[in-house]
Design a protein around this motif. Structure first.
Motif, PDB file in Angstrom:
ATOM      1  N   VAL A  62       0.880  -1.184   0.000  1.00 21.91           N
ATOM      2  CA  VAL A  62       0.000   0.000   0.000  1.00 21.91           C
ATOM      3  C   VAL A  62       0.911   1.224   0.000  1.00 21.91           C
ATOM      4  O   VAL A  62       1.292   1.726   1.063  1.00 21.91           O
ATOM      5  N   PRO A  63       1.301   1.719  -1.173  1.00 22.93           N
ATOM      6  CA  PRO A  63       2.260   2.827  -1.244  1.00 22.93           C
ATOM      7  C   PRO A  63       1.693   4.103  -0.635  1.00 22.93           C
ATOM      8  O   PRO A  63       0.470   4.283  -0.498  1.00 22.93           O
ATOM      9  N   LEU A  64       2.604   4.990  -0.268  1.00 20.28           N
ATOM     10  CA  LEU A  64       2.206   6.312   0.204  1.00 20.28           C
ATOM     11  C   LEU A  64       1.457   7.045  -0.884  1.00 20.28           C
ATOM     12  O   LEU A  64       1.707   6.850  -2.082  1.00 20.28           O
ATOM     13  N   ARG A  65       0.541   7.909  -0.483  1.00 20.35           N
ATOM     14  CA  ARG A  65      -0.233   8.669  -1.467  1.00 20.35           C
ATOM     15  C   ARG A  65       0.246  10.116  -1.480  1.00 20.35           C
ATOM     16  O   ARG A  65       0.543  10.692  -0.424  1.00 20.35           O
ATOM     17  N   PRO A  66       0.341  10.726  -2.644  1.00 24.32           N
ATOM     18  CA  PRO A  66       0.692  12.153  -2.688  1.00 24.32           C
ATOM     19  C   PRO A  66      -0.443  12.981  -2.102  1.00 24.32           C
ATOM     20  O   PRO A  66      -1.607  12.766  -2.399  1.00 24.32           O
TER      21      PRO A  66
ATOM     22  N   GLY B  48       1.698  17.614  -2.028  1.00 23.29           N
ATOM     23  CA  GLY B  48       3.125  17.558  -2.293  1.00 23.29           C
ATOM     24  C   GLY B  48       3.891  16.687  -1.327  1.00 23.29           C
ATOM     25  O   GLY B  48       5.099  16.518  -1.476  1.00 23.29           O
ATOM     26  N   VAL B  49       3.214  16.127  -0.307  1.00 24.10           N
ATOM     27  CA  VAL B  49       3.875  15.275   0.675  1.00 24.10           C
ATOM     28  C   VAL B  49       3.220  13.901   0.627  1.00 24.10           C
ATOM     29  O   VAL B  49       1.998  13.774   0.641  1.00 24.10           O
ATOM     30  N   ASP B  50       4.042  12.838   0.560  1.00 26.08           N
ATOM     31  CA  ASP B  50       3.505  11.488   0.546  1.00 26.08           C
ATOM     32  C   ASP B  50       3.050  11.105   1.950  1.00 26.08           C
ATOM     33  O   ASP B  50       3.821  11.173   2.912  1.00 26.08           O
ATOM     34  N   LEU B  51       1.796  10.686   2.078  1.00 27.51           N
ATOM     35  CA  LEU B  51       1.222  10.327   3.371  1.00 27.51           C
ATOM     36  C   LEU B  51       0.723   8.889   3.342  1.00 27.51           C
ATOM     37  O   LEU B  51       0.399   8.355   2.275  1.00 27.51           O
ATOM     38  N   PRO B  52       0.656   8.241   4.515  1.00 32.07           N
ATOM     39  CA  PRO B  52       0.149   6.861   4.570  1.00 32.07           C
ATOM     40  C   PRO B  52      -1.255   6.760   3.999  1.00 32.07           C
ATOM     41  O   PRO B  52      -2.093   7.644   4.179  1.00 32.07           O
TER      42      PRO B  52
ATOM     43  N   TRP C  39      10.036  -4.549   1.695  1.00 30.12           N
ATOM     44  CA  TRP C  39       8.764  -4.153   1.108  1.00 30.12           C
ATOM     45  C   TRP C  39       8.930  -3.871  -0.390  1.00 30.12           C
ATOM     46  O   TRP C  39       8.244  -3.035  -0.970  1.00 30.12           O
ATOM     47  N   ASP C  40       9.864  -4.582  -1.013  1.00 32.37           N
ATOM     48  CA  ASP C  40      10.157  -4.421  -2.452  1.00 32.37           C
ATOM     49  C   ASP C  40      10.512  -2.978  -2.795  1.00 32.37           C
ATOM     50  O   ASP C  40      10.142  -2.467  -3.868  1.00 32.37           O
ATOM     51  N   GLY C  41      11.232  -2.323  -1.877  1.00 35.99           N
ATOM     52  CA  GLY C  41      11.672  -0.957  -2.117  1.00 35.99           C
ATOM     53  C   GLY C  41      10.610   0.097  -1.888  1.00 35.99           C
ATOM     54  O   GLY C  41      10.852   1.289  -2.148  1.00 35.99           O
ATOM     55  N   GLN C  42       9.435  -0.299  -1.410  1.00 32.30           N
ATOM     56  CA  GLN C  42       8.377   0.680  -1.141  1.00 32.30           C
ATOM     57  C   GLN C  42       8.862   1.693  -0.107  1.00 32.30           C
ATOM     58  O   GLN C  42       9.522   1.346   0.869  1.00 32.30           O
ATOM     59  N   CYS C  43       8.501   2.949  -0.314  1.00 31.45           N
ATOM     60  CA  CYS C  43       8.961   4.019   0.561  1.00 31.45           C
ATOM     61  C   CYS C  43       8.130   4.052   1.844  1.00 31.45           C
ATOM     62  O   CYS C  43       6.899   3.926   1.813  1.00 31.45           O
TER      63      CYS C  43
END
Length: 444
Positions: free
Chosen positions: A252-256, A259-263, A406-410
């Protein structure tokens, strides 16, 4: 609940009555020891704080006795700086604790029968007499375009005050810098209390981020938030904001967002083994507030520790927090601290968003702002304020780190701890989270 009282050798449970005694002693000490220097620094000779019941100035509760839960009709606090210190006078229908009375209904000004309108006219006339006798050059009032906490004088009270002062109204100036100084500066005894309250906040978060309240496969993020809220309320230390719980999960990648990626895991999602959970909470007690964050990893079956990538992300965030705390130096502005902290973290390859702030009377307190979570360019106004010793800060930030497992997930790992600014740097308060907590998988 245990709280530190002014005797630092004794930690005891404090009933509400004893808390009121402590707060009143603090107020007396603050008026005697802090306010003269703060008024000199702000260039204010006389400070007028006006409050009407139902229209409360945010700074008024910090100047009233603990048992005064509102303004009680109309009250005008007159704080006059003289060679002898600060003389506190209250112009009010009722006695106001340690303040000298500036008027009573029996005074000569109530000749029109003591009706409400007549009392108010007499009260404002008393304010005029006191101010005329003091003959100040600069009269501070709580009006401000840039600091909401210093903008508590209503339009109606401003008009009435200016009318009562007549030609003296030309000496009215904004008390913004004085209000900020008063709200941001803590006594040593208050710092000790904030240390104890931070420990209590940490304890509650540790209870909630544990099998006692968190059951993978059953508990949701919203459940945890309410568990923190209920626990703090039960202790008599209610939260000043509804606790926030964020969940990050592999796949479940971070969402923009701005301008800031959030959970992106929703609040009603059931927590699963392998999740990273972060809880943000703050309590209020003794007229003070805390603001902390704690994180825990939900172990998968067979795991006895978080994956190495998560532990490395935690270490990176801790290092960013150390670098940010090191940038908190008296005399710098909030924007200078932000620039220095971001430069220091970037030099070590730590992509960091810094959004630290004072905490004390209010959770998001008056004083230098150090970035915003959604804007790292600096904060106009509050970011230009200078840091002063005696201010307690919430060192709040987030570091974005890819997780190999996490396969490189941020991952966006957020931390928040409290420190007090000293003349030489900072000292931690409470019990900082040194390691990433873990919650065991549910065992059948």
């Amino acid at each position: 609940m245990t709280l530190v009282v002014p005797d630092p050798t004794r930690t005891v449970p404090l009933p509400l009555r004893e808390q009121a005694d402590v707060r009143d002693r603090w107020l007396t000490q603050r008026l005697l020891d802090l306010l003269p220097g703060l008024m000199d620094r702000a260039g204010i000779d006389l400070w007028l704080v006006v409050g009407r019941e139902g229209s409360e100035d945010p700074v008024l509760p910090t100047l009233l006795p603990a048992t005064w839960l509102s303004a009680r009709r109309l009250v005008v606090l007159v704080l006059h700086r003289s060679d002898d210190g600060v003389t506190p006078v209250a112009v009010s229908r009722y006695p106001v604790g340690q303040y000298l009375p500036g008027w009573s209904p029996e005074d000569d000004g109530t000749e029109d029968g003591g009706d409400a309108d007549g009392d108010e006219r007499a009260l404002w006339a008393a304010v005029r007499r006191i101010v005329t006798q003091a003959d100040p050059r600069r009269i501070g009032i709580d009006v401000s375009a840039g600091c909401p906490l210093a903008d508590g004088l209503s339009v109606a009270e401003h008009r009435l005050l200016a009318g009562a002062l007549g030609d003296l109204a030309d000496r009215l100036v904004s008390a913004e810098d004085l209000v900020v100084g008063w709200l941001e500066t803590r006594l040593p005894e208050e710092v000790a209390a904030l240390d104890a309250l931070a420990r209590l906040t940490d304890r509650v978060l540790a209870e909630v981020l544990s099998p006692a309240a968190l059951v993978p496969g059953l508990t949701t993020a919203a459940d945890l938030a309410w568990a923190v809220h209920e626990r703090l309320a039960d202790l008599g230390t209610p939260p000043w904001f509804h606790p926030g719980v964020t969940v990050q999960r592999a796949g479940v990648p971070l969402r923009p967002d701005s301008g800031v990626d959030l959970p992106a895991v929703p609040q009603d999602a059931v927590l699963e083994p392998g999740d990273l959970v972060t809880c943000d909470a703050g309590l209020s007690s003794l007229g003070l507030a805390t603001d902390l964050q704690r994180s825990a990893y939900l172990l998968r079956p067979g795991e006895d520790a978080a994956p190495a990538g998560l532990r490395q992300a935690w270490a990176a965030s801790r290092r960013a927090q150390e670098l940010t705390a090191a940038a908190l130096v008296p005399g710098r502005t909030g924007n200078e601290v932000l620039a220095d902290a971001r430069a220091a973290t970037a030099a070590e390859g730590l992509p960091t968003d810094v959004y630290s702030h004072p905490v004390g009377v209010h959770g998001h307190g008056a004083g230098p702002a150090i970035g915003r979570w959604d804007d790292q360019r600096g904060v106009p106004g509050d970011g230009d304020r200078v840091l002063h010793p005696g201010t307690v800060f919430a060192v709040e930030l987030a570091v974005r780190v890819p997780v190999p497992e996490w396969d490189g997930q941020c991952l966006r790992l957020a931390l928040e701890e409290q420190v007090v600014l000293t003349r030489t740097g900072t000292a931690p308060l409470g019990r900082p989270q040194r390691e990433l907590w873990t919650v065991p998988a549910d065992q059948p």
